[in-house]
Design an enzyme around this catalytic site. Structure first.
Site, PDB file in Angstrom:
ATOM      1  N   TYR A  37      10.883 -14.997   5.201  1.00 55.14           N
ATOM      2  CA  TYR A  37       9.781 -14.356   5.922  1.00 55.14           C
ATOM      3  C   TYR A  37       9.523 -12.978   5.313  1.00 55.14           C
ATOM      4  O   TYR A  37      10.352 -12.085   5.394  1.00 55.14           O
ATOM      5  CB  TYR A  37      10.104 -14.197   7.404  1.00 55.14           C
ATOM      6  N   HIS A  70      16.824 -24.250   6.861  1.00 58.88           N
ATOM      7  CA  HIS A  70      15.405 -24.077   7.162  1.00 58.88           C
ATOM      8  C   HIS A  70      14.626 -25.382   6.997  1.00 58.88           C
ATOM      9  O   HIS A  70      13.802 -25.748   7.829  1.00 58.88           O
ATOM     10  CB  HIS A  70      14.821 -22.989   6.254  1.00 58.88           C
ATOM     11  N   SER A  81       6.955 -21.905  17.739  1.00 57.00           N
ATOM     12  CA  SER A  81       5.515 -22.066  18.001  1.00 57.00           C
ATOM     13  C   SER A  81       5.260 -22.687  19.370  1.00 57.00           C
ATOM     14  O   SER A  81       4.480 -23.634  19.503  1.00 57.00           O
ATOM     15  CB  SER A  81       4.849 -22.910  16.903  1.00 57.00           C
TER      16      SER A  81
END
Length: 336
Positions: free
Chosen positions: A56, A129, A208
């Protein structure tokens, strides 16, 4: 704020976490000063779990979280990830320059670099990830178990995996958490992943949870998003899909108005009613929206309310897939 135990560890976390990704890229320009104020406010409100990754902002996000963690490390659950490979010199927000590497050597290097950026001695929860199809999941789990024995990480998790992959990894060393996209907007984990987590005692971390902002009702036109916004590449935010999805969100707005709360609060509250072992990690740069998210705990839903939400957004209701083929196919369900 309620607190719970992650998986079968002794790690205690708040029932709502904080997804830090958008503070560094993908959702507009970074503003470290504002982000740090928001992180501090989250801590004041009882949020203890903070989710980041080595990719990120190409390391920026971990440094930001590390700066925030100073002086309060023992009160935080810090989660990071490895496995995605990005060109360190690539443009910010460029999502398609990625590869996947789960090799033990790469894992160890990423872990050491993350510890340095975060400024901590051990990562509480370290995720794969994305799964590397060229590395058996059993080999990855064994390498992560070695990092646990060495004290570099306290537990490990997986992200966007199938129930079968989850079981295989868990058989090598217990998985603490599984993180995947889950919300009224994306309910595919209900098919087999969530049941597997419940069976194995694995905490589900929902990223999310606001449908990448769609469920808040704040995005009325795709043109409102900045040109470098990651969401413009997603099929659900494009063309006729966007228009059809706006109709669904309009119904959520009406539902929220009747409940005297916001659409985003309805989305988060719905997740709380899905089980006490589900931890949503909404992200925002602004205190206003953070406080709104935390305020979702004050919303109560009846069985009639839940039935109505089921009618509005049953599994598979949104128009368009989560990602386009360039990002990784049509992953209504996770790809291996």
């Amino acid at each position: 704020m309620r607190y719970l135990t992650l998986g079968k560890t002794n790690i205690q976390t708040s029932e709502m976490g904080f997804g830090c990704m958008g503070m560094s890229e993908f959702y507009g320009e970074a503003d470290d000063a504002e982000s740090l104020k928001t992180l501090e406010r989250a801590f004041d409100l009882g949020v203890t779990l903070y989710d980041t990754s080595n990719v990120y902002g190409r390391g920026h996000n971990e440094k930001l979280v590390g700066q925030f963690a100073r002086g309060k490390r023992d009160k935080l659950v810090i989660c990071s990830k490895f496995g995605v490979v990005r060109d360190p010199s690539g443009p910010s927000g460029s999502t398609y320059d990625r590869g996947i590497d789960n090799s033990p050597l790469y894992m160890r290097r990423c872990c050491e670099e993350s510890l340095t950026r975060l400024g901590i001695e051990a990562i509480d929860l370290y995720y794969v990830h994305r799964v590397d199809p060229n590395v058996p999941i059993e080999e990855t789990a064994a390498a992560l178990a070695e990092l646990i024995r060495e004290g570099k990480i306290k537990s490990y998790g997986l992200s966007e995996v199938t129930a079968e992959q989850l079981r295989r990894a868990h058989a090598v060393h217990p998985v603490t958490a599984l993180q995947s996209e889950y919300s009224l907007w994306n309910r595919e984990p209900e098919l087999d992943v969530l049941p597997a987590c419940k069976e194995l005692g694995i905490t589900f971390i929902a990223y999310s949870p606001l449908g990448r902002g769609f469920l808040t009702g704040a995005i009325k036109q795709a043109g409102e998003l900045k040109s470098d916004d990651f969401r413009l590449s997603l099929p659900r935010f494009q063309g006729e899909n966007f228009d059809r999805n706006q109709v669904l969100v309009g119904q959520i707005k009406q539902f929220a108005t009747a409940k005297n709360c916001t659409p985003g609060q309805i989305a988060l509250t719905w997740l709380y009613y899905r089980g006490q072992d589900i931890v949503p990690i909404p992200g925002t740069k602004r205190i206003k929206y953070l406080e709104e998210n935390v305020g979702a705990k004050g919303v109560k839903l009846t069985q009639s309310d839940l039935d109505q939400l089921e009618e509005i957004l049953p599994l598979g209701a949104p128009a368009g897939s989560r990602y386009d083929a360039k990002f990784g196919g049509n992953p209504q369900t996770p790809k291996s």
